[in-house]
Design a protein around this motif. Structure first.
Motif, PDB file in Angstrom:
ATOM      1  N   GLN A   1       0.836  -1.198   0.000  1.00 56.30           N
ATOM      2  CA  GLN A   1       0.000   0.000   0.000  1.00 56.30           C
ATOM      3  C   GLN A   1       0.878   1.258   0.000  1.00 56.30           C
ATOM      4  N   LYS A   2       1.862   1.274   0.889  1.00 54.69           N
ATOM      5  CA  LYS A   2       2.761   2.428   0.994  1.00 54.69           C
ATOM      6  C   LYS A   2       3.537   2.632  -0.293  1.00 54.69           C
ATOM      7  N   SER A   3       4.026   1.519  -0.820  1.00 57.21           N
ATOM      8  CA  SER A   3       4.861   1.585  -2.013  1.00 57.21           C
ATOM      9  C   SER A   3       4.065   2.122  -3.207  1.00 57.21           C
ATOM     10  N   LEU A   4       2.810   1.694  -3.330  1.00 57.50           N
ATOM     11  CA  LEU A   4       1.969   2.181  -4.437  1.00 57.50           C
ATOM     12  C   LEU A   4       1.846   3.699  -4.367  1.00 57.50           C
ATOM     13  N   PHE A   5       1.618   4.198  -3.153  1.00 57.17           N
ATOM     14  CA  PHE A   5       1.468   5.642  -2.996  1.00 57.17           C
ATOM     15  C   PHE A   5       2.767   6.359  -3.334  1.00 57.17           C
ATOM     16  N   LYS A   6       3.877   5.777  -2.853  1.00 57.18           N
ATOM     17  CA  LYS A   6       5.185   6.400  -3.061  1.00 57.18           C
ATOM     18  C   LYS A   6       5.535   6.467  -4.546  1.00 57.18           C
ATOM     19  N   VAL A   7       5.327   5.361  -5.233  1.00 58.24           N
ATOM     20  CA  VAL A   7       5.632   5.313  -6.669  1.00 58.24           C
ATOM     21  C   VAL A   7       4.769   6.325  -7.420  1.00 58.24           C
ATOM     22  N   ALA A   8       3.472   6.361  -7.072  1.00 56.43           N
ATOM     23  CA  ALA A   8       2.567   7.288  -7.758  1.00 56.43           C
ATOM     24  C   ALA A   8       2.970   8.728  -7.472  1.00 56.43           C
ATOM     25  N   ARG A   9       3.407   8.988  -6.234  1.00 58.84           N
ATOM     26  CA  ARG A   9       3.783  10.350  -5.883  1.00 58.84           C
ATOM     27  C   ARG A   9       5.049  10.773  -6.622  1.00 58.84           C
ATOM     28  N   SER A  10       6.009   9.845  -6.726  1.00 59.39           N
ATOM     29  CA  SER A  10       7.239  10.164  -7.465  1.00 59.39           C
ATOM     30  C   SER A  10       6.905  10.532  -8.898  1.00 59.39           C
ATOM     31  N   LYS A  11       6.027   9.720  -9.494  1.00 61.88           N
ATOM     32  CA  LYS A  11       5.648   9.942 -10.885  1.00 61.88           C
ATOM     33  C   LYS A  11       4.969  11.302 -11.030  1.00 61.88           C
ATOM     34  N   SER A  12       4.101  11.588 -10.079  1.00 63.77           N
ATOM     35  CA  SER A  12       3.355  12.837 -10.109  1.00 63.77           C
ATOM     36  C   SER A  12       4.298  14.019  -9.892  1.00 63.77           C
ATOM     37  N   THR A  13       5.217  13.876  -8.933  1.00 61.51           N
ATOM     38  CA  THR A  13       6.170  14.956  -8.648  1.00 61.51           C
ATOM     39  C   THR A  13       7.079  15.200  -9.846  1.00 61.51           C
ATOM     40  N   ALA A  14       7.473  14.098 -10.508  1.00 67.49           N
ATOM     41  CA  ALA A  14       8.356  14.225 -11.671  1.00 67.49           C
ATOM     42  C   ALA A  14       7.669  14.968 -12.804  1.00 67.49           C
ATOM     43  N   SER A  15       6.342  15.028 -12.770  1.00 65.61           N
ATOM     44  CA  SER A  15       5.605  15.697 -13.842  1.00 65.61           C
ATOM     45  C   SER A  15       5.463  17.187 -13.604  1.00 65.61           C
ATOM     46  N   VAL A  16       5.786  17.616 -12.386  1.00 69.18           N
ATOM     47  CA  VAL A  16       5.617  19.037 -12.077  1.00 69.18           C
ATOM     48  C   VAL A  16       6.765  19.829 -12.685  1.00 69.18           C
ATOM     49  N   GLN A  17       6.439  20.919 -13.341  1.00 66.48           N
ATOM     50  CA  GLN A  17       7.486  21.792 -13.849  1.00 66.48           C
ATOM     51  C   GLN A  17       7.190  23.226 -13.431  1.00 66.48           C
ATOM     52  N   SER A  18       8.136  23.829 -12.725  1.00 65.78           N
ATOM     53  CA  SER A  18       7.969  25.230 -12.337  1.00 65.78           C
ATOM     54  C   SER A  18       8.438  26.108 -13.483  1.00 65.78           C
ATOM     55  N   VAL A  19       7.664  27.121 -13.790  1.00 66.23           N
ATOM     56  CA  VAL A  19       8.051  28.019 -14.884  1.00 66.23           C
ATOM     57  C   VAL A  19       7.986  29.457 -14.407  1.00 66.23           C
ATOM     58  N   GLU A  20       8.691  30.325 -15.140  1.00 67.13           N
ATOM     59  CA  GLU A  20       8.681  31.742 -14.770  1.00 67.13           C
ATOM     60  C   GLU A  20       8.210  32.630 -15.909  1.00 67.13           C
ATOM     61  N   THR A  21       8.416  32.140 -17.135  1.00 70.86           N
ATOM     62  CA  THR A  21       8.078  32.987 -18.286  1.00 70.86           C
ATOM     63  C   THR A  21       6.987  32.341 -19.129  1.00 70.86           C
ATOM     64  N   TRP A  22       6.421  33.159 -20.014  1.00 72.56           N
ATOM     65  CA  TRP A  22       5.355  32.689 -20.891  1.00 72.56           C
ATOM     66  C   TRP A  22       5.844  31.570 -21.804  1.00 72.56           C
ATOM     67  N   GLU A  23       7.070  31.698 -22.320  1.00 71.68           N
ATOM     68  CA  GLU A  23       7.602  30.690 -23.241  1.00 71.68           C
ATOM     69  C   GLU A  23       7.755  29.351 -22.523  1.00 71.68           C
ATOM     70  N   GLU A  24       8.323  29.413 -21.319  1.00 75.17           N
ATOM     71  CA  GLU A  24       8.471  28.186 -20.526  1.00 75.17           C
ATOM     72  C   GLU A  24       7.103  27.557 -20.255  1.00 75.17           C
ATOM     73  N   PHE A  25       6.132  28.411 -19.954  1.00 74.96           N
ATOM     74  CA  PHE A  25       4.782  27.950 -19.648  1.00 74.96           C
ATOM     75  C   PHE A  25       4.195  27.178 -20.830  1.00 74.96           C
ATOM     76  N   VAL A  26       4.247  27.783 -22.022  1.00 77.48           N
ATOM     77  CA  VAL A  26       3.653  27.158 -23.209  1.00 77.48           C
ATOM     78  C   VAL A  26       4.346  25.831 -23.521  1.00 77.48           C
TER      79      VAL A  26
END
Lengths: 448, 448
Positions: free
Chosen positions: B358-383
């Motif tokens: 159960q824990k591992s499923l959550f951890k793996v899913a969270r890693s995948k989800s976190t890896a998908s996050v991208q912080s951007v500052e400009t419009w070009e980066e955003f698009v």
């Protein structure tokens, strides 16, 4: 400013003996079981009735789990669940190991407009459960018909404290094993069906092509059952136990089993309040669903009337003199008696008393129901008994044509209720009350 | 004779990476979660998905009881529950002691025809819960918004092992406290709303005249909340955890947590069968939902594939050599690993392993989800980030007009997901990625 009602809705209402239908509606409404709805024939089920329904559901679901009944959710296309479900039975059942297949689904639905609606019993919106099962053999199917009817009997008798009649419906000429659960209401002289559990045989299996591979290349049709009960059970509970003071809830289903009322001559002092709170904790720990009265500074008689109207099984009274004497006063809703109990082991004492109340409710209802039964032998006795609203028990020849004749001869008044599977002795040569031919069974009859 | 399918429906299906939508439909169908229905956009929820829904319901109901939330059943007149319920709020709420008033109701309903249906996520028939509450003060209402969102988070994170985003919806310009729970699916680059918990303020109280007597002759409008989640949760669970072998069920909701498979070289002898049955009893006693494989004499690889497809968390293998060495082989569904465990304390070992899974499923899913996050500052980066399906995290000025502009400038591609209440530090002078004006918040964005 919108108009406010008094905090207590103690509307004086119809007496049970004088106008049963009006009395019933008043009790449903004032007891907080339903609220009226702008659509004709619809009612809002309020929290008390929903909690009772949930209690029945939880009990039923536990039994379903034991029977290995599964759930599914089918988009409901037609008003007949079978038309939606049985095509899937045909798909899901392929080999012997797919059997038995058992599904239960909970529904709510709105019926089309109806005349003379009655909350729970004849309402447009109602809640119900429908189970469908398929077996390899008739024997297994028959066994389940019995098992499920036993569960329904327990819901009615053990939880709702309602005595029931069970047996075969007379209109069933399929020769299959089907059973109905009926509740007789003496005031109306009528029976209401509370549940059914039927073997449908193999006709739907033929129609929907539901079969399994019995041996290599040999297909066999399944045997099917269906069984159901509905929120009508709650209405029957209100009808059977209620009185002129309002609802009477059986302890096993009452959302609140005991209400603790602080007694006071002039305001309620902190010591009494604390003692009430302490008693509530003791009762909750003993597994008793408890509430402390918070109606404020109103006459005690009004408080009693309020909690009586809501059907709370026990009212526990506690004031200075009870604290001084280490006792509690307990008033029973079912028979109106008040007893003084010592303070020690309060939880056990109250739990025991609740069991007593539950048993007593069933016993009183059964006596009333038994007193309504009248055995008859002749046509004249039959007509007299039916006309005076009795639950008639009569030997008859058990023929469809005769049933139709009886219906005609009584101008549509009389209907057969059920033929109990547990038959009393039918002495050799006993004659049918209607035809004078040899009787085959004892059957219950009532007003239609 | 009707055409029979093989006992195992091991249809080769689309790979997750290659066609996510088709993969998802295949997993739903082959895992036994749904069956297709003749009406476009409708699905039959089969026993596995119904049992999971029941588990979520039981958890939620327990929390409802703690919060003293009542139930009622309202005949549903309009598609908006508020229109049916709030007239009763107006009737039932009169004085301060009637508050808070909280109701929860479970529904199923059929939406009108929709294009591109997806089981659970976008299906015409779906199951859901809707809660409505009324409070005397805004403070109490706000507190409940939080408490209920916590319950939804626990359903997603603790039961379904799905990492979630929670925060404020950007379109909410009422200035009221409202919150949304969102799940990001990396394969689609989209977020799906998994629940909401909103304070509705006093506008409905005004519209439906829901008020209470605050002091003698002084009426005050109530503060209202509403909150909801639906069977979409089950679809999200399938999307987040499933793989190319089929379903992956988190142990906390899996109807069967462990399946015991008898191993044999040539048929299965009685000794192995008995050992499997004994192990099943030990596991059941340890509270583990267990099933013994009864697929018969088919290749072991097919058995593995079958139980993998159904998502069963653990497969416990037992044959002659395991009996001889006093061990069990346990194969994990989530990561495919197989371990050998000693026979003693089997129940505890398996229970512990289930917790680990159960824990591992959550951890793996969270890693995948976190890896998908991208912080951007400009419009070009955003698009760029939006176009490559990232979950974009960006500082912005938080203005409705700007949101509309962004939507237009991305040709309707980008939408704000939520503004988390837990904000990371926003350094003085940080600029909005879209306008270059001073940023007010960090907000998540994704494909619409």
């Amino acid at each position: 400013m919108k108009q406010k009602k008094s905090v207590l809705s103690l509307i004086p209402y119809e007496k049970r003996e004088e106008g049963f239908d009006e009395w019933y509606r008043d009790v449903c409404y004032c007891g907080g079981m339903v609220d009226f709805h702008p659509s004709h024939g619809c009612y809002v089920m309020r929290d008390t009735s929903m909690e009772i329904w949930d209690t029945l559901k939880v009990f039923f679901e536990r039994e379903m789990k034991r029977m290995n009944v599964k759930k599914c959710h089918l988009p409901k296309e037609s008003s007949d669940v079978r038309n939606s479900l049985y095509p899937y039975f045909s798909k899901w059942i392929r080999v012997a190991s797919d059997l038995p297949l058992k599904y239960n689904q909970w529904f709510y639905a709105t019926r089309s407009e109806m005349s003379n609606p009655i909350p729970f019993i004849r309402s447009r919106e109602f809640l119900w459960q429908e189970g469908h099962s398929a077996f390899a053999t008739r024997k297994e199917a028959y066994l389940e018909v019995n098992n499920v009817m036993d569960i329904y009997c327990r819901i009615y008798q053990e939880l709702l404290a309602i005595p029931v009649l069970t047996g075969r419906k007379s209109e069933d000429d399929s020769g299959l094993f089907s059973s109905t659960l009926q509740v007789f209401i003496p005031e109306t002289g009528r029976c209401v069906q509370g549940a059914y559990s039927n073997c449908l045989g193999q006709s739907f299996a033929k129609q929907f092509n539901i079969c399994f591979e019995k041996a290599i290349g040999v297909d066999s049709l399944v045997w099917q059952n269906s069984w159901s009960f509905s929120s009508a059970a709650i209405g029957l509970m209100i009808m059977v136990h209620g009185d002129d003071k309002g609802l009477v809830l059986p302890p096993n289903v009452a959302p609140v089993q005991a209400v603790i009322i602080p007694l006071a001559t002039q305001g309620v002092d902190q010591r009494v309040r604390d003692a009430c709170a302490a008693a509530a904790i003791i009762l909750e720990l003993a597994g008793i669903r408890t509430q402390v009265d918070s109606l404020g500074d109103i006459p005690l008689s009004i408080k009693h009337a309020h909690w009586e109207q809501k059907g709370i099984p026990l009212r526990i009274l506690l004031g200075d003199s009870e604290i001084a004497s280490n006792t509690f006063l307990i008033a029973r809703r079912d028979n109106g008696s008040t007893i003084s109990v010592p303070r020690d082991n309060l939880g056990e004492r109250v739990a025991l008393l609740l069991k007593k109340v539950q048993k007593s409710l069933f016993k009183v209802a059964r006596s009333k129901s038994t007193a309504s039964v009248q055995s008859v032998e002749t046509w004249e006795e039959f007509v007299d008994a039916i006309e005076s609203g009795k639950l008639v028990f009569a030997p008859w020849c058990d023929e469809q044509q005769v049933e139709r004749d009886i219906n005609e001869r009584t101008y549509g008044l009389a209907k057969p209720v059920c033929t109990p599977y547990d038959q009393p002795l039918l002495p050799m040569g006993t004659l049918c009350f209607a035809t004078g031919r040899l009787a085959k069974t004892w059957t219950y009859w009532s007003l239609l």
